[in-house]
Design an enzyme around this catalytic site. Sequence first.
Site, PDB file in Angstrom:
ATOM      1  N   ASP A  95      37.913  35.592  41.496  1.00  0.00           N
ATOM      2  CA  ASP A  95      38.152  34.655  40.566  1.00  0.00           C
ATOM      3  C   ASP A  95      39.248  33.642  40.634  1.00  0.00           C
ATOM      4  O   ASP A  95      40.428  34.027  41.025  1.00  0.00           O
ATOM      5  CB  ASP A  95      38.382  35.617  39.277  1.00  0.00           C
ATOM      6  N   GLU A 138      33.412  30.680  37.770  1.00  0.00           N
ATOM      7  CA  GLU A 138      34.624  30.351  38.990  1.00  0.00           C
ATOM      8  C   GLU A 138      34.659  31.693  39.696  1.00  0.00           C
ATOM      9  O   GLU A 138      35.820  31.800  40.225  1.00  0.00           O
ATOM     10  CB  GLU A 138      35.807  29.784  38.373  1.00  0.00           C
TER      11      GLU A 138
END
Length: 238
Positions: A95, A138
């Site tokens: 992440d 993301e």
Amino acid sequence: MTRDESPSAGPGSPESPLLREIQQLRSRLEEAYATIEVLLANRTSLEEDVLHLRRIAATDELTGLWNRRFLVDSLDISFSFAIRHRLPLSLVLLDVDHFKTFNDGFGHAAGDVILRDVASLIQSCARNHDVVARYGGEEFAILLPGTDRLGADSVAERVRRTIEEHGWSLQTITASLGSATLNHEGELTPRTVSALVETADLALYHSKRQGRNRVTHADELMPKAAVATHGAASRVGY
């Protein structure tokens, strides 16, 4: 037969019906070969088009990595293969840290550039047979066939360091990573695909809670990660 009579046409003479038939058959055969070549060329072109469309359907448009659907299919296949042959299999989830804040500050276009660059950096750290996919937003995933915990830790740390040390133009970008491994030993090793994903997910969120820009393997969280082996719903579609 008298001197003035002409001999009848033989099989090899120009007027021979047999010769004319042979020539006609040869012409038809050449036409048939030409038709076959055209059909084969069209078939090859069609197969290439189908492969191209399949590639597009399995690719993330923004980053060029494999997409979530391809990751799910690859997880199923790789997990079954690892179980059947008793091979290790690792999954790393990543992440990008504080990405929403970056997007809010610099805009979505700049955010897209960051995601493409992160994708490229992850890909540079992976082997040819690893599956690097955009997990969503993301988040990214790296599927590592034949890789044990030590190998997964090594890949994850290499990715983390590569991203952190990249020459970012607007601000330093970092990432948090979590990994899990199927190792066929011990009661707490993931027994299903969803358990593998869930334990990697727990490890990822542990990295984020501990300050981000770090790597955590699910084995470090035992027995907390054991709850994931009991069929919790996975965020990748299981």
